[in-house]
Design an enzyme around this catalytic site. Structure first.
Site, PDB file in Angstrom:
ATOM      1  N   CYS A   2      18.332   8.124 -25.244  1.00 12.01           N
ATOM      2  CA  CYS A   2      18.277   9.493 -25.733  1.00 12.01           C
ATOM      3  C   CYS A   2      17.566   9.542 -27.085  1.00 12.01           C
ATOM      4  CB  CYS A   2      19.644  10.139 -25.900  1.00 12.01           C
ATOM      5  SG  CYS A   2      20.615  10.189 -24.400  1.00 12.01           S
ATOM      6  N   ARG A  27      12.772   6.676 -25.216  1.00  7.16           N
ATOM      7  CA  ARG A  27      14.205   6.443 -25.360  1.00  7.16           C
ATOM      8  C   ARG A  27      15.018   6.998 -24.192  1.00  7.16           C
ATOM      9  NH1 ARG A  27      15.535   5.064 -30.485  1.00  7.16           N
ATOM     10  NH2 ARG A  27      17.680   5.664 -30.105  1.00  7.16           N
ATOM     11  N   TRP A  75      18.718  10.118 -21.556  1.00 10.14           N
ATOM     12  CA  TRP A  75      18.919   9.000 -20.619  1.00 10.14           C
ATOM     13  C   TRP A  75      20.381   9.106 -20.224  1.00 10.14           C
ATOM     14  CZ3 TRP A  75      21.901   4.525 -20.168  1.00 10.14           C
ATOM     15  CH2 TRP A  75      21.447   3.583 -19.235  1.00 10.14           C
ATOM     16  N   ASN A 101      23.073  11.485 -29.274  1.00 12.46           N
ATOM     17  CA  ASN A 101      22.685  10.189 -28.721  1.00 12.46           C
ATOM     18  C   ASN A 101      23.864   9.262 -28.937  1.00 12.46           C
ATOM     19  OD1 ASN A 101      21.393   7.776 -28.045  1.00 12.46           O
ATOM     20  ND2 ASN A 101      20.474   7.555 -30.074  1.00 12.46           N
ATOM     21  N   GLY A 102      24.350   8.632 -27.856  1.00 13.79           N
ATOM     22  CA  GLY A 102      25.502   7.734 -27.983  1.00 13.79           C
ATOM     23  C   GLY A 102      26.530   8.062 -26.928  1.00 13.79           C
ATOM     24  N   GLU A 481      11.265 -14.704 -18.896  1.00  9.86           N
ATOM     25  CA  GLU A 481      10.635 -13.501 -19.440  1.00  9.86           C
ATOM     26  C   GLU A 481       9.596 -12.943 -18.461  1.00  9.86           C
ATOM     27  OE1 GLU A 481      11.117 -11.320 -21.400  1.00  9.86           O
ATOM     28  OE2 GLU A 481       9.247 -10.417 -22.028  1.00  9.86           O
ATOM     29  N   LYS A 485       9.723  -9.196 -16.810  1.00 11.72           N
ATOM     30  CA  LYS A 485       8.620  -8.228 -16.972  1.00 11.72           C
ATOM     31  C   LYS A 485       8.221  -7.671 -15.620  1.00 11.72           C
ATOM     32  CE  LYS A 485       8.804  -7.566 -20.089  1.00 11.72           C
ATOM     33  NZ  LYS A 485       9.445  -7.730 -21.352  1.00 11.72           N
ATOM     34  N   GLU A 488      11.022  -5.339 -14.025  1.00 11.03           N
ATOM     35  CA  GLU A 488      11.356  -4.072 -14.690  1.00 11.03           C
ATOM     36  C   GLU A 488      10.261  -3.021 -14.578  1.00 11.03           C
ATOM     37  OE1 GLU A 488      11.992  -4.066 -18.959  1.00 11.03           O
ATOM     38  OE2 GLU A 488      10.651  -5.738 -19.214  1.00 11.03           O
ATOM     39  N   HIS A 504      18.646 -26.849  -5.156  1.00 13.58           N
ATOM     40  CA  HIS A 504      20.105 -26.819  -4.996  1.00 13.58           C
ATOM     41  C   HIS A 504      20.554 -25.503  -4.382  1.00 13.58           C
ATOM     42  CE1 HIS A 504      20.454 -30.619  -7.041  1.00 13.58           C
ATOM     43  NE2 HIS A 504      19.579 -30.167  -7.928  1.00 13.58           N
ATOM     44  N   LYS A 603      14.204   2.449 -23.696  1.00 14.86           N
ATOM     45  CA  LYS A 603      14.115   1.474 -24.770  1.00 14.86           C
ATOM     46  C   LYS A 603      15.319   1.676 -25.685  1.00 14.86           C
ATOM     47  CE  LYS A 603      10.461  -0.805 -27.164  1.00 14.86           C
ATOM     48  NZ  LYS A 603      10.280  -1.873 -26.173  1.00 14.86           N
TER      49      LYS A 603
HETATM   50  C1  F6R Z   1      12.673  -5.748 -21.651  1.00 10.03           C
HETATM   51  C2  F6R Z   1      13.265  -5.164 -22.830  1.00 10.03           C
HETATM   52  C3  F6R Z   1      14.731  -5.301 -23.015  1.00 10.03           C
HETATM   53  C4  F6R Z   1      15.049  -5.516 -24.507  1.00 10.03           C
HETATM   54  C5  F6R Z   1      16.561  -5.513 -24.718  1.00 10.03           C
HETATM   55  C6  F6R Z   1      16.934  -5.775 -26.161  1.00 10.03           C
HETATM   56  O1  F6R Z   1      11.295  -5.615 -21.645  1.00 10.03           O
HETATM   57  O2  F6R Z   1      12.606  -4.554 -23.626  1.00 10.03           O
HETATM   58  O3  F6R Z   1      15.252  -6.330 -22.240  1.00 10.03           O
HETATM   59  O4  F6R Z   1      14.498  -6.722 -24.911  1.00 10.03           O
HETATM   60  O5  F6R Z   1      17.089  -4.275 -24.321  1.00 10.03           O
HETATM   61  O6  F6R Z   1      16.425  -4.787 -26.997  1.00 10.03           O
HETATM   62  P1  F6R Z   1      16.283  -5.021 -28.560  1.00 10.03           P
HETATM   63  O7  F6R Z   1      15.325  -6.127 -28.751  1.00 10.03           O
HETATM   64  O8  F6R Z   1      15.815  -3.730 -29.098  1.00 10.03           O
HETATM   65  O9  F6R Z   1      17.659  -5.403 -29.049  1.00 10.03           O
END
Ligand code: F6R
Length: 608
Positions: A2, A27, A75, A101-102, A481, A485, A488, A504, A603
């Site tokens: 949010c 967000r 969100w 937000n929260g 990683e 990527k 997601e 295994h 994010k």
């Molecule tokens: C994946 C991604 C998330 C963040 C995770 C932590 O591409 O962006 O997995 O890495 O939510 O976020 P931060 O780094 O902001 O604590």
């Protein structure tokens, strides 16, 4: 999780709110809304779906008059995305409008209480209780009202509130969710993040938990919970608007991938002096480092995978045991911590709820705290004993790329710094690694210059049902990683496996045509990787291998090979991740996915 924005001034508020929300859409993007005061009314307009729908409905804000208002991009947590669940929420009388937000954790209890007082609820959200509670406590003074509200609510919040009776005031408060105040000329702003207001001002206040801000168009006052006025320093933002714009790229993600040479340089260069590492920001003496018996690296998602690289590198160079823990597990599992424990938190946003809670838990138990954070002045940065900032600039795409690269660079710096202090690496060794570290930005640029090759592979395999990423040692850390990527942003199922572990059980999933991306950059594990490639090939897999230049033997086993420039193998993750990011990106583009705003994600996860 949010985004909220607020404006009070002389200009029409709605276009400014909508522009601000566009910058915060990363967000959350399942619905949006604004509330603007005009003519003795607070007019609320909301719409389910992307912000564009609201923007069209309001003709870019033009058809909503008024010079004070609040906006929100959502969100969903409580209640499905819908018009009625969108923010702003209003009290039954229409006197108060709130964006939030929260999560209000005790909202059910408060809801029952307010229903008992005659309030009617129309949405399924936790936020609506704030609107009614504020109405219930309103006594003509918005600061008094907010103080009473925050004394009743539990959980996390950044709140923006306007009131029909107070056309010249906008109030806001935060706890465990980010909120900043922008200071303009005859106008002031609130926002969840800097890009939302950066085109209007660079001067901001970073609010602390439970600080309440009263904005008028020509005045900003901040109060504590006892209604005492607080003086704060103005923070000046030193990056410009273009850093948060696409600048000709099709998506933020590819722009941010391409920024990585600069980001790595910006993070590393200021910390290198005369062939050694200088971390002015970290106050760990030799005695401190000598006394550390155990390190936990705690983070979420991509940041935790940067932590995995950190574990390998710190254990190798500093010879202290390192455990990597995802923050949501660490905070509840009663980890064994004392004053000889160092906890390293990694976070791009510096606001991730679980990472912040893990920090507080570790601090409570007496650990020393070092955080690696990108957003200056964020909660994690402010609450840590030591902060090493990654200088990645604003990361807008939901999928993290440049922040990860900066986090890797920070891990190298920390390992070298601690190794030198502890005497587990010699000055000569450090000098050698630094020489290699300095070459990383150019080598990353070199890989980026050949991105069409990866685009070609993506065009061949974008329909893959399952993709397996294999690696050993540091390559395994990067495989995690690469796999995250891909899933997601392209919604392709994928798994990362330590290559030796596959047989295994999981090898049962490899069948004719399964795509395997095999990372083989680690010299001492190269032959083992060749065997693992043979194993999956024998079950029908198609293998794209990633190896360092010169290791041509791999061509005999893999179907395709991507060569990376030679580099010290400890630093190889900084190069290996680049083709994996590009592969994920091009697969998502080929599938027509919304690359920068993948489904169900947001994010900065500021809720549990
Ligand atoms: C994946 C991604 C998330 C963040 C995770 C932590 O591409 O962006 O997995 O890495 O939510 O976020 P931060 O780094 O902001 O604590």
């Amino acid at each position: 999780m949010c985004g909220i924005v607020g404006y009070i001034g002389d200009r029409q508020a709605a276009p400014i709110l909508l522009e601000g929300l566009k910058k915060l859409e990363y967000r959350g993007y399942d619905s949006a809304g604004v509330a603007v005061y005009n003519d003795n009314q607070v007019n609320v307009v909301k719409a389910k779906g992307r912000l564009k729908i609201l923007d069209d409905k309001l003709d870019g804000g033009k058809n909503l008059p008024g010079t004070m208002g609040i906006g929100h991009t959502r969100w969903a947590t409580h209640g499905a995305p819908s018009d009625v669940n969108s923010h702003p929420h209003t009290s039954s009388s229409g006197n108060i409008a709130v964006v939030h937000n929260g999560i209000i954790e005790n909202y059910l209890k408060l809801r029952e209480y307010l229903i008992g007082k005659g309030y009617e609820f129309v949405s399924d959200t936790d936020t609506e209780v704030v609107a009614h509670l504020a109405d219930y406590y309103y006594n003509g003074d918005l600061i008094d009202t907010i103080i009473k509200v925050i004394n009743r609510v539990e959980g996390s919040y950044a709140l923006g509130i306007v009131c029909k009776d107070k056309p010249d005031e906008l109030v806001a408060v935060r706890k465990d969710s980010p909120l900043i105040v922008g200071l303009g000329e005859n106008e002031n702003f609130i926002a969840s993040d800097i890009p939302a207001i950066l085109e209007h001002t660079r001067n901001i206040y970073l609010l602390e938990d439970k600080e309440i801000v009263l904005l008028k168009k020509d005045e900003v006052k901040i109060f504590n919970i006892d209604k005492e006025e607080i003086k704060k320093e103005v923070f000046t933002v030193n990056w410009d608007v273009s850093a948060a714009e696409k600048g000709g790229y099709e998506h933020f993600m590819i722009k941010e991938i391409c920024e990585q040479p600069k980001v790595i340089k910006d993070t590393v260069s200021p910390r290198l002096k005369d062939g050694t590492i200088v971390l002015d920001d970290i106050k760990l003496t030799k005695e401190d480092v000598d006394s550390i018996k155990k390190i936990y690296i705690v983070a979420c998602g991509t940041a935790s995978y940067a932590g995995m690289v950190g574990k390998y590198v710190i254990e190798k160079l500093v010879r202290i045991p390192v455990e990597v823990d995802v923050a949501s597990e660490f905070r509840y599992r009663n980890p064994i911590i004392d004053q000889d424990t160092l906890v390293i938190l990694i976070s791009q946003s510096g606001e991730t709820a679980d990472t912040l809670a893990a920090l507080r838990e570790a601090k409570k138990q007496g650990a020393r705290i070092l955080s690696v954070v990108n957003v200056v002045g964020s909660s994690i940065a402010r609450e840590s004993d030591n902060v090493l900032y990654t200088w990645a600039g604003p990361e807008i795409a939901v999928a993290s790329t440049k922040a990860y690269s900066a986090q890797l660079a920070a891990m190298y710096l920390i390992a070298l710094y601690m190794g030198l202090k502890k005497g587990t690496v010699s000055e000569q060794e450090v000098e050698n690694i630094i020489e290699h570290l300095k070459t990383i930005p150019d080598k990353v640029a070199n890989i980026l210059n050949h991105k069409e090759k990866i685009q070609y592979y993506a065009s061949q395999y974008f329909n893959a049902k399952d993709v397996f990423f294999l690696g050993r040692g540091l390559d395994y850390a990067v495989a995690l990683e690469g796999s995250l990527k891909l899933k997601e942003i392209s919604y392709v199922h994928s798994e990362a496996y330590a290559a030796g572990e596959l047989k295994h059980g999981t090898i049962a999933l490899i069948e004719q045509g399964t795509l395997v991306i095999a990372l083989a950059t680690q010299e001492h594990l190269f032959d083992k990787m060749l065997s693992n490639i043979k194993e999956v090939k024998a079950r029908g897999a198609v293998v794209i291998a990633v190896a360092q230049e010169g290791n041509t033997e791999i061509e005999k086993e893999a179907d395709f090979v991507l060569y990376l420039p030679q580099v010290d193998q400890l630093l190889a993750p900084s190069l290996t991740v680049i083709p994996l990011q590009l592969f994920a990106y091009y697969v998502a583009v080929a599938k027509g996915c919304d690359v920068d705003k993948p489904r169900n994600l947001a994010k900065s996860v500021t809720v549990e």
